[in-house]
Enzyme design. Structure first.
Site, PDB file in Angstrom:
ATOM      1  N   HIS A   1       7.249   0.880   0.246  1.00 20.41           N
ATOM      2  CA  HIS A   1       6.877   1.682  -1.314  1.00 20.41           C
ATOM      3  C   HIS A   1       5.495   0.907  -1.860  1.00 20.41           C
ATOM      4  O   HIS A   1       5.205   0.146  -1.344  1.00 20.41           O
ATOM      5  CB  HIS A   1       8.116   1.707  -1.980  1.00 20.41           C
ATOM      6  CG  HIS A   1       8.584   0.386  -2.242  1.00 20.41           C
ATOM      7  ND1 HIS A   1       8.085  -0.605  -3.122  1.00 20.41           N
ATOM      8  CD2 HIS A   1       9.674  -0.277  -1.919  1.00 20.41           C
ATOM      9  CE1 HIS A   1       8.843  -1.771  -3.001  1.00 20.41           C
ATOM     10  NE2 HIS A   1      10.080  -1.395  -2.348  1.00 20.41           N
TER      11      HIS A   1
ATOM     12  N   HIS B   1       5.224  -2.915  -2.148  1.00 18.88           N
ATOM     13  CA  HIS B   1       4.996  -3.501  -0.928  1.00 18.88           C
ATOM     14  C   HIS B   1       3.257  -3.453  -0.724  1.00 18.88           C
ATOM     15  O   HIS B   1       2.597  -4.219  -0.495  1.00 18.88           O
ATOM     16  CB  HIS B   1       5.517  -2.845   0.549  1.00 18.88           C
ATOM     17  CG  HIS B   1       7.117  -3.138   0.367  1.00 18.88           C
ATOM     18  ND1 HIS B   1       7.748  -2.115   0.588  1.00 18.88           N
ATOM     19  CD2 HIS B   1       7.741  -4.166   0.625  1.00 18.88           C
ATOM     20  CE1 HIS B   1       8.923  -2.710   0.532  1.00 18.88           C
ATOM     21  NE2 HIS B   1       9.024  -4.066   0.624  1.00 18.88           N
TER      22      HIS B   1
END
Ligand code: PAF
Length: 278
Positions: free
Chosen positions: A34, A37
């Protein structure tokens, strides 16, 4: 981008990169990537030449009654995101590559593993330390990037690196949130629509706690009980809600720089968050 599944090919690729004097970074993940990250990847890309991202859902950091089987996965989507964000090497080992038969070593960072998630997820941090140490040994990055949502995990890794003299710089990056304040997490995917609607209240009431401090209340117990009451009214099941200093020492009377830590269950999904007192 090279997609690599074995430690041997990973080492071979990295040897070539190092021969070109390339500075290497590592963003270890369990996939279902997501924007949290991706922000780590962007930072890593800014600061180094070769970015390695690992995707490995590490079974030994999940307890027997935890959500290993339900942990969300989307390898195709993850590969696409890595391609779009300048990842040079995507390391996706299978389980026997990381834990061959008869694997028996455990890294345990004793003190940092106590309290908060360490108490409610017994063995979790040994699992994290062991896999991160192994990934560090495989990649030997110059810098490794971790999110501050998992604040205790970040301190644990910093301590492990210090204690074991691992020549890697560890960088903690700010929490990335959805527009409504919910901290980004792969587990958010497992919330029901109703749970997803309620979830941002965790951050909302943690912020209310900080506001109480700004208004002059500095007793941790009062602030915590006020927030707990609000959260329980909304069907959150509280695992812990605590205020500690930045070294994780419990505080009774708050001061700036202390951190409020929360772990809650909503729809059987465990959410964690933290917020600095300012
Ligand atoms: O934070 C995570 O996603 C995991 O704990 C990590 C660091 C990738 C180890 O499995």
């Amino acid at each position: 981008m090279k997609i690599i599944n074995t430690i041997d090919s990973l080492r071979y690729e990295l040897k070539l990169k190092r021969e070109q004097k390339s500075l290497v970074s590592l963003v270890p993940t369990m996939g279902f990537l997501h924007d949290g990250h991706i922000s780590l990847m962007k930072k890593a890309k800014e600061e180094t030449d070769t970015l390695v991202v690992s995707i490995f859902v590490n079974p030994i950091q999940f307890g027997p009654n935890e959500d290993l089987d339900r942990y969300p996965r989307d390898l195709e989507g993850d590969v696409k995101k890595c391609l779009e964000n300048g990842v040079d090497i995507l390391f996706i080992p299978n389980i026997s590559e990381i834990y061959p038969k008869n694997f028996q070593t455990v890294i345990s960072v004793k003190e940092v593993s106590k309290g908060l998630c360490g108490d409610s997820r017994v063995g979790h941090f040994d699992g994290v330390a062991t896999v991160v140490c192994k990934l560090f040994m495989m990649v030997l990055p110059d810098i490794a990037f971790f999110g501050k949502k998992d604040y205790q995990q970040l301190l644990l890794i910093e301590k492990m690196v210090e204690d074991l003299n691992i020549p890697i710089k560890v960088k903690g990056c700010e929490i990335v949130r959805e527009l409504d304040g919910l901290a980004m997490s792969s587990r958010n995917r497992n919330l029901t629509p109703k749970g997803r609607e309620i979830a941002p209240n965790l951050q909302k009431f943690m912020k209310m706690g900080v506001q109480l401090y700004s208004n002059g209340e500095n007793r941790a117990s009062i602030i915590i009980s006020t927030i707990k009451k609000e959260l329980e009214n909304l069907d959150f099941k509280i695992d812990y809600l605590e205020i500690r200093d930045k070294n994780l020492k419990i505080v009774e009377n708050l001061s700036q720089g202390d951190i409020m830590f929360a772990a809650v269950f909503l729809d059987n999904v465990r959410l964690i968050d933290n917020l600095e007192i300012f």
